[in-house]
Scaffold this motif. Structure first.
Motif, PDB file in Angstrom:
ATOM      1  N   GLU A 186       0.897  -1.198  -0.176  1.00  0.00           N
ATOM      2  CA  GLU A 186      -0.081   0.121   0.003  1.00  0.00           C
ATOM      3  C   GLU A 186       0.933   1.093  -0.108  1.00  0.00           C
ATOM      4  N   GLU A 209      -2.709   3.720  -2.875  1.00  0.00           N
ATOM      5  CA  GLU A 209      -3.379   2.406  -3.752  1.00  0.00           C
ATOM      6  C   GLU A 209      -3.690   1.467  -2.580  1.00  0.00           C
ATOM      7  N   THR A 210      -5.089   0.915  -2.643  1.00  0.00           N
ATOM      8  CA  THR A 210      -5.503   0.100  -1.874  1.00  0.00           C
ATOM      9  C   THR A 210      -5.108  -1.484  -2.444  1.00  0.00           C
ATOM     10  N   GLY A 254      -4.932  -4.760  -3.781  1.00  0.00           N
ATOM     11  CA  GLY A 254      -5.630  -5.476  -4.867  1.00  0.00           C
ATOM     12  C   GLY A 254      -6.101  -4.394  -6.081  1.00  0.00           C
ATOM     13  N   SER A 255      -5.712  -3.217  -5.919  1.00  0.00           N
ATOM     14  CA  SER A 255      -6.457  -2.268  -6.829  1.00  0.00           C
ATOM     15  C   SER A 255      -5.010  -1.458  -7.141  1.00  0.00           C
ATOM     16  N   SER A 256      -4.564  -1.157  -8.603  1.00  0.00           N
ATOM     17  CA  SER A 256      -3.746  -0.218  -9.002  1.00  0.00           C
ATOM     18  C   SER A 256      -4.132   1.323  -9.318  1.00  0.00           C
ATOM     19  N   THR A 257      -5.367   1.496  -8.852  1.00  0.00           N
ATOM     20  CA  THR A 257      -6.077   2.619  -9.014  1.00  0.00           C
ATOM     21  C   THR A 257      -5.914   3.585  -7.831  1.00  0.00           C
TER      22      THR A 257
END
Length: 346
Positions: free
Chosen positions: A5, A61-62, A64-67
């Protein structure tokens, strides 16, 4: 698999100025912050009442997400206080020459608001300064209404304390005139000092003194390095002049002697001596031809040089109506002019 993260924190600062100073507050398209037009730099710094807005920003970024996700903190607003500063200077290049008994004599000053907010100033003139050689009689302070740098009676505005104290924007200046009367008894070359002072209406005192809620734009007012008061001195210098006139006569009789008999020639001599540091303007000498004598034509001289009897030429000498005249024009102090003319005893 574990996801890392990532957090990125930014800080954003904005400055906004109140509409009273002509700054435009622009609202940006972003829902997160206000975007504002930059303010021009001033001698006293940021304009009083400007809001300095600051907020922090975090990006992460969280798992499991790259957004990227962005969040913002609450905003912190600090309103810039008004700094109270003022500068007064003399605008005269040197001593202003005056004569004894003259009235409405002018000294010129410039008042500048060197603070960062619009401010009004109370003015006062001190003509009883210690250490100078005479005191003038104060007449009035004048505001240079048409800003031409010259005192124009009937055009420029008479200053009345508390009624029309000059209100100046940051860095704005105004010219001021102090009018005085010169005593009749003052001596030649004597100097008089006149001090013009200006004090900020919002308050003055030791630098750093705070006046809550009195600042331009709704903030506080803080006394600056000048103490929110300033004074400057101008000087008058008397240039007085006078003239003495001494007349003498020399007789030459027809027999080679000095007896005043009929037919004898009298040579009159007039010596004019100027004194003082000033100029005597339009100095002219007149002398009537005595009774029982006849003027000898073309006999007038000035400092040994002949002058004509005609009034129409430019040499300054003339004869008419049984009187001689010599126009000397402007003569500085400390000069001597010698005039002679001749008559014959009838």
């Amino acid at each position: 698999m574990e996801f890392a993260e990532t957090h990125i924190i930014r800080c954003r600062t904005h400055r906004s100025a109140p509409f009273t100073f002509g700054r435009l507050l622009a609202v940006g398209a972003s829902t997160a912050a206000l975007a504002l037009a930059p303010s021009p730099a001033r001698a006293a710094g940021t304009v009083a009442g400007t809001d300095i807005v600051n907020m922090a920003q975090a990006t992460y970024e969280t798992p499991g997400s790259s957004t990227p996700v962005t969040i913002e903190s609450n905003s912190v607003t600090i309103k810039v206080d008004e700094l109270l500063d003022v500068t007064v200077v003399s605008s005269d290049p040197g001593d202003v020459s005056v004569g004894k008994g003259w009235t409405a004599q002018v000294l010129t000053y410039q008042l500048t608001n060197s603070g960062n907010g619009s401010e009004a100033f109370t003015l006062s003139a001190d003509t009883a300064r210690p250490g100078d050689e005479f005191d003038t009689t104060f007449e009035m302070v004048i505001l240079d209404s048409n800003d031409n740098g010259v005192y124009d009676p009937g055009v420029d505005t008479i200053y009345t304390p508390g009624a029309n104290d000059p209100l100046l924007a940051p860095d704005e200046s105004v010219r001021l005139f102090v009018l005085s009367a010169i005593p009749d008894s003052v001596g030649d070359a004597a100097r008089a000092e006149i001090a013009l002072a200006a004090v900020a209406n919002s308050g003055s005192g030791t630098p750093g003194t705070l006046f809550a809620g009195k600042g331009d734009g709704g903030g506080d007012a803080v006394v600056g390095s000048t103490g929110a008061r300033s004074a400057a001195s101008g000087f008058f210098k008397v240039q007085a002049s006078d003239v003495t006139l001494v007349k003498s006569a020399t007789v030459s009789d027809p027999f080679g002697g000095t007896e005043p008999v009929p037919g004898a020639v009298i040579l009159y001599q007039l010596v004019a001596t100027t004194t003082g540091t000033g100029d005597l303007a339009n100095l002219a000498i007149h002398d009537d031809i005595p009774a029982d004598t006849t003027y000898r034509k073309e006999s007038i001289t000035l400092d040994g040089k002949p002058l004509s009897d005609a009034a129409s030429d430019a040499d300054g000498g003339s004869f008419g109506d049984r009187s001689i005249a010599v126009a000397l024009g402007t003569v500085p102090g400390g000069q001597t002019r010698t005039i002679t003319f001749q008559v014959t005893i009838d």
